[in-house]
Design an enzyme around this catalytic site. Sequence first.
Site, mmCIF file in Angstrom:
data_model
loop_
_atom_site.group_PDB
_atom_site.id
_atom_site.type_symbol
_atom_site.label_atom_id
_atom_site.label_comp_id
_atom_site.label_asym_id
_atom_site.label_seq_id
_atom_site.Cartn_x
_atom_site.Cartn_y
_atom_site.Cartn_z
ATOM 1 N N LYS A 120 -2.805 1.898 -2.419
ATOM 2 C CA LYS A 120 -3.001 1.104 -1.203
ATOM 3 C C LYS A 120 -4.465 1.165 -0.830
ATOM 4 C CE LYS A 120 -0.241 -1.063 1.690
ATOM 5 N NZ LYS A 120 1.071 -1.581 1.301
HETATM 6 N N1 GLU Z 1 1.540 -5.029 0.617
HETATM 7 C C1 GLU Z 1 2.825 -5.286 0.088
HETATM 8 C C2 GLU Z 1 3.692 -4.046 0.160
HETATM 9 O O1 GLU Z 1 3.469 -3.174 0.965
HETATM 10 C C3 GLU Z 1 2.777 -5.909 -1.297
HETATM 11 C C4 GLU Z 1 2.166 -5.074 -2.370
HETATM 12 C C5 GLU Z 1 1.978 -5.804 -3.673
HETATM 13 O O2 GLU Z 1 2.456 -6.917 -3.827
HETATM 14 O O3 GLU Z 1 1.333 -5.219 -4.537
HETATM 15 O O4 GLU Z 1 4.655 -3.913 -0.533
#
Ligand code: GLU
Length: 430
Positions: A120
């Site tokens: 993240k």
């Molecule tokens: N931000 C989204 C999540 O928390 C998508 C992450 C992604 O598609 O890599 O799942």
Amino acid sequence: MSTSSRVENTITIPVEQELNPWQSQAARFDYAAQKLNLDEGLWKILRYPNRELIVHIPVAMDSGRMEVFTGYRVQHSIARGPAKGGIRYSPDVTLDEVRALASWMTWKCAVVNIPFGGAKGGVICDPKKLSMGELERITRRYTSELIEFIGPEKDVPAPDMNTNEQTMAWMMDTYSMHMRQTVTAVVTGKPVNMGGSRGRREATGRGVMIVCDEALKRLNLNREGCRVIIQGFGNVGSNAAQLMCEDGYKIIGIIEINGSLYNRNGIDIDELIEYKKKNNTIVGFPGASPADGAELLTTECDILAPCATENVITSKNVERIKCKILCEGANGPTTAVADEILAEKKVFIIPDILANAGGVTTSYFEWVQDRMGYFWKESVVNERLESIMKESFEDVVRYAEAHNVNNRIAAYMLAIDRVAFTIRQRGIYA
Ligand code: GLU
């Protein structure tokens, strides 16, 4: 001495740490690892992220002034494949939050059994106060600072809170300029005309609807007339609301930070989306009455779906929650302390790492399509998403029954077991 709260009878977390997402993640991880009898070495490996990057990025503001922003990228695990996870822009981003979110991505990808690890990122900034030009410069400089650490086989960012298809287009372009070739698979959640996947924008909301359908079947409840309250009307909340409304659910409440809406006969979500497009807010929508957000959250309903951010259901309001099903469209909306009370109340929880996994699952499809250079019809994307979400829901619920744990702990156990199995099989390089 700090007072502690019991979680699941064995885990204690300090009350003053309740709102720290890292503690929320770690408490559930520890409990699930203990239930799995995870050996101490793997426990240590999986408890902490593999890599944490902090960048301080200089950006020229429109005024000519220079500003320095702090950004993070945390890669929790690459055991099962490239690290994967979104990037958020918010004034409240902290390293502990990004750590928690990165770990959740590892568990989420493992729950839906897609070949990714977890990561993240976040930049501390207030997008509401930034121009498009400033956002673009922040995004490009942040991407260039991470250039050696991201890539289709290394770490694949995506949108998250306050980032979108445009942000991903800038990231893809910046990375591609450095590589001297267009590398679409470096990020997902891109616009469809430049390697994005059909259906990605709606995917998280669609996943929320699919798991709600499954939960209703389990509990022998009817979809028609099923009363739903959704907190958050951004990408996840608005798409979940729209798809569920089309499918016969009755969306009786929408909660936003600056105002909420209630209509016991159901809100027309298509009209609300049109209204928000025109007015940039849901406040003043004529098809529902204004409501108090905190009250609406604790209003009786069949499904409550927090689809915005962390720490929405806490020790402060959990006693008053009156839903049958809690479907977590957001990451970490329920604290570990609140879990215990929800279990006593027999609320059926569809935990975040399952409920909102539709987004990353379709990101996986996008990454696959980019790498093969062949793009699927939206119906194919949606069918494949539905099949993965249904199967994962079944896996989690069956695991919960077999091991006599709640759905959240079952999801963690299933995920940790899958990641640990791969690490054992690969062995530790030393
Ligand atoms: N931000 C989204 C999540 O928390 C998508 C992450 C992604 O598609 O890599 O799942």
